[in-house]
Structure formats: structure tokens, C-alpha cells
Design an enzyme around this catalytic site. Structure first.
Site, PDB file in Angstrom:
ATOM      1  N   TYR A 193      -1.803   0.395  10.247  1.00 31.77           N
ATOM      2  CA  TYR A 193      -2.622  -0.308   9.511  1.00 31.77           C
ATOM      3  C   TYR A 193      -1.296  -0.251   8.250  1.00 31.77           C
ATOM      4  CZ  TYR A 193      -3.912  -0.811   4.830  1.00 31.77           C
ATOM      5  OH  TYR A 193      -4.018  -1.305   2.983  1.00 31.77           O
ATOM      6  N   LYS A 217       1.888  -3.124   6.358  1.00 34.68           N
ATOM      7  CA  LYS A 217       2.301  -3.484   5.362  1.00 34.68           C
ATOM      8  C   LYS A 217       3.497  -3.024   5.028  1.00 34.68           C
ATOM      9  CE  LYS A 217      -1.592  -4.295   3.213  1.00 34.68           C
ATOM     10  NZ  LYS A 217      -1.693  -5.763   3.101  1.00 34.68           N
ATOM     11  N   SER A 268       0.969  -1.610   0.301  1.00 36.23           N
ATOM     12  CA  SER A 268      -0.007   0.307   0.066  1.00 36.23           C
ATOM     13  C   SER A 268       0.736   1.678  -0.127  1.00 36.23           C
ATOM     14  CB  SER A 268      -0.502   0.202   1.232  1.00 36.23           C
ATOM     15  OG  SER A 268      -1.242   0.870   1.062  1.00 36.23           O
TER      16      SER A 268
END
Length: 352
Positions: free
Chosen positions: A144, A148, A117
Site C-alpha cells: 500500500y 502511494k 499517505s
């Protein structure tokens, strides 16, 4: 080859399955269906229902279907939720990846594509308009994004230690649909969030209009999900042809579009012309995050072919399929598409 697509019943995952299948690859979907939709999976593609945390099931799926490559998209991906539930996100996204990689290595699977991402970049340094390259410092701003980035580290380390060909693909802001039936059903990203507001007869919101950008609103790079899926096919083919390859690539168009510009484009397509309301900035929203797409063009000979009009049109058609009364805009809005306001997207990908 036979590719295991984790998260293959999700919005992005279903498009990857479709693209891989059309490219002549055999695919097997592995999905816990917590957000995925089984009806998205094409006829003839096997579905294994389960979590990547279930090592025994992963091992059986790899052996039972003769898996020779993995595309790992399954993950939790809501930024706000990750702030509230960091332990859950690290468990699902990092531990789930570790378990999967362990099974992959033990089975001798040679190729692994990891869904990463643009959230790994956080708020990039540099003046607005500066393109984000794969060498830009990674300073994620939320759990988050951290999961990643940690996932990329783990994938790369395992690849080097065990001779696994790997690619980490950093998505920018995903929108659009190949068909209305495959459109995003979640309301967590910019496009569906604006559709929801407009359908309810409410104005979309812009979080901050005083950024150092041409029109004062945040600028982002939007990528059509069909182009994104084709990039996965290109990466998979490269790994299969080049054992030991280690790639980290942005997937974007290299073109910035502001929130206000997206609102104008939505209005022109949907016929919904409610002017947006301006509210205070959200903490942590960088003024501009736009991909440099040079490396993926040079490495995989891939380039996006769809523009924001295609994204908006196809996404709106998918929205109308599920919300037929939403076509009540000033122009009827039958053409389709979306994208929007609701502030600038914080590099949150759609349900994979």
C-alpha cells in the site's frame, strides 16, 4: 473551476466535496461505489459511477463536465490486504492513476491534487519525538505504501513533463466527522476498531507497551477529517493560482498522542471504561510517527484547528447514529467521539 473528485463518495472524499463546495468550487464526484456511499454526496453534485481504470469513461466525464482540476482520492487502502494482494493494489492504485493522468493530460486539465499517505515513510529513523518532515527518507513497509510513493513519483514526473500543477498530500491518521451522517462507516482504522470493541463489551487491545516512548505505547499524529478537507481546498486554490506548481506536503497537527492517551480520552467521552489488554508488538509498528506541519503552514497558510477531543466526539456521534445501543457506557456516552487502542494506527487512512 470545476473539480473532479475521484473517490468523492468515500469518508474523506465526501468531506473534501463538502469543503470544496462550501468554498464556492463546482465539484463532480467520480466513484465506483465499491466502498463509497452515494447518499454522502450533496444535492446538486453530479455523480459518475465508474473506475479510474476505465479510460473512456474518465475522458467522457472530464469533457462532459468541463473539468479544470482533479482531486484524486480513489484508491485501495488496507495495509494487510495489500500484503496479500499486491498485484491488485498496484493495478488499482498505480495503473488507475496512470490511466487518469493520461486522460487529464490529453484533456489539458491544468491542476491535479493527489491523495498520498504517511505510509510512504515506513518506520522513520530518529529518536521518538522526532518530527517527520517531507524530506525524511521514504521507505514504505508494505505494498500500500509503495503504491502511494510510486503514485507521487508518477504525478511529479507527469507534472514536470506536461506543465501540470500538482500537489501530493501525505495524510497522517484521520479521524472525526463534520456531521454524524458523514462519519467513517468502515472498521479498518484505529477509531472505529476501538468503537467496535467497546460496543461489543470487549476491551480494546494495545499491541506492545514496551516502546521507547513516555508511556511505552506507540505515538501517532491524528488529524481531523474537516481539517484535512480544508487542506485540500487550500492546495487546490494554490494550484489554480500558480501553474506549474509542484508540492509535496504533510497533513498533520505536529502533535503526538500515544495509544494509551487515546484510550483515556475515549473513556472520558464515551463512558466506556473497559481497561485495555496488552498483547505482543505487531511486526513493523514504529514507536513514533508524528508530522512536521511547518511546510504546509508556510506554503498554504493552513493549520489544523481541531483537537483529539473534537475528533473523538464527532466520530462517536457518527457511531451512535449507526449503533444507538453503543451509548450504554458508564456515562451514557451521548457526547460522541472516538479513538483508540487496537494498537497504533499504521498510517492507514479511512475509506476515501
Amino acid at each position: 473551476m470545476t473539480w473532479l473528485i475521484t473517490g468523492g463518495a468515500g469518508y474523506i472524499g465526501a468531506h473534501v466535496v463538502r469543503a470544496m463546495t462550501e468554498a464556492g468550487e463546482r465539484t463532480v464526484v467520480y466513484d465506483d461505489l465499491s466502498t463509497g456511499v452515494a447518499e454522502r454526496i450533496p444535492d446538486g453534485v453530479p455523480l459518475v459511477v465508474g473506475s479510474t481504470l476505465d479510460r473512456a469513461l474518465v475522458t467522457r466525464a472530464i469533457a462532459g463536465h468541463g473539468i479544470t482540476g482533479v482531486v484524486h482520492l480513489a484508491a485501495k487502502k488496507q495495509v494487510g490486504e495489500s500484503v496479500d494482494l499486491p498485484l491488485h493494489y498496484y493495478h488499482e492504485n498505480v495503473e488507475g492513476l496512470r490511466v487518469l493522468l493520461e486522460a487529464v493530460v490529453d484533456a489539458g486539465v491544468p491542476s491535479f491534487v493527489f491523495s498520498s499517505s504517511a505510509a510512504v515513510y515506513g518506520a522513520p529513523d530518529g529518536a521518538p519525538g522526532t518530527l517527520v518532515t517531507e524530506d525524511t527518507s521514504c521507505v514504505p513497509m508494505n505494498p500500500y505504501g509503495e503504491t502511494k510513493l510510486a503514485g507521487e513519483w508518477l504525478v511529479r514526473a507527469v507534472g514536470r513533463a506536461h506543465g501540470l500543477a500538482t500537489a501530493s498530500l501525505r495524510y497522517f491518521n484521520v479521524a472525526g466527522a463534520a456531521t454524524p451522517e458523514l462519519a467513517d462507516t468502515g472498521v479498518f482504522n484505529l477509531v472505529p476498531m476501538v468503537f467496535e470493541k467497546l460496543t461489543a463489551g470487549e476491551p480494546p487491545r494495545i499491541f506492545g507497551a514496551d516502546y521507547p516512548t513516555p508511556d511505552g505505547t506507540c505515538v501517532r499524529d491524528y488529524i481531523h477529517v474537516v481539517d484535512l478537507a480544508e487542506a485540500h481546498v487550500a492546495a487546490a486554490h494554490r494550484l489554480a493560482a500558480s501553474p506549474g506548481t509542484d508540492l509535496t506536503l504533510n497533513i498533520g497537527r505536529g502533535e503526538g498522542v500515544s495509544v494509551r492517551e487515546m484510550i483515556d480520552r475515549i473513556a472520558g467521552i464515551t463512558g466506556h471504561t473497559l481497561p485495555p489488554t496488552i498483547t505482543a508488538r505487531r511486526p513493523g509498528d514504529p514507536p513514533s510517527v508524528v508530522a512536521s506541519a511547518d511546510r504546509i503552514a508556510d506554503t498554504l497558510h493552513w493549520k489544523s484547528t481541531h483537537d483529539t477531543h473534537d475528533m473523538i466526539t464527532s466520530a462517536w456521534q457518527g457511531w451512535l447514529l449507526r449503533h444507538p445501543t453503543a451509548a450504554g457506557g458508564a456515562a451514557g456516552g451521548a457526547a460522541g467521539g472516538a479513538a483508540g487502542a487496537e494498537g497504533a494506527d499504521r498510517a492507514e487512512e479511512a475509506d476515501r
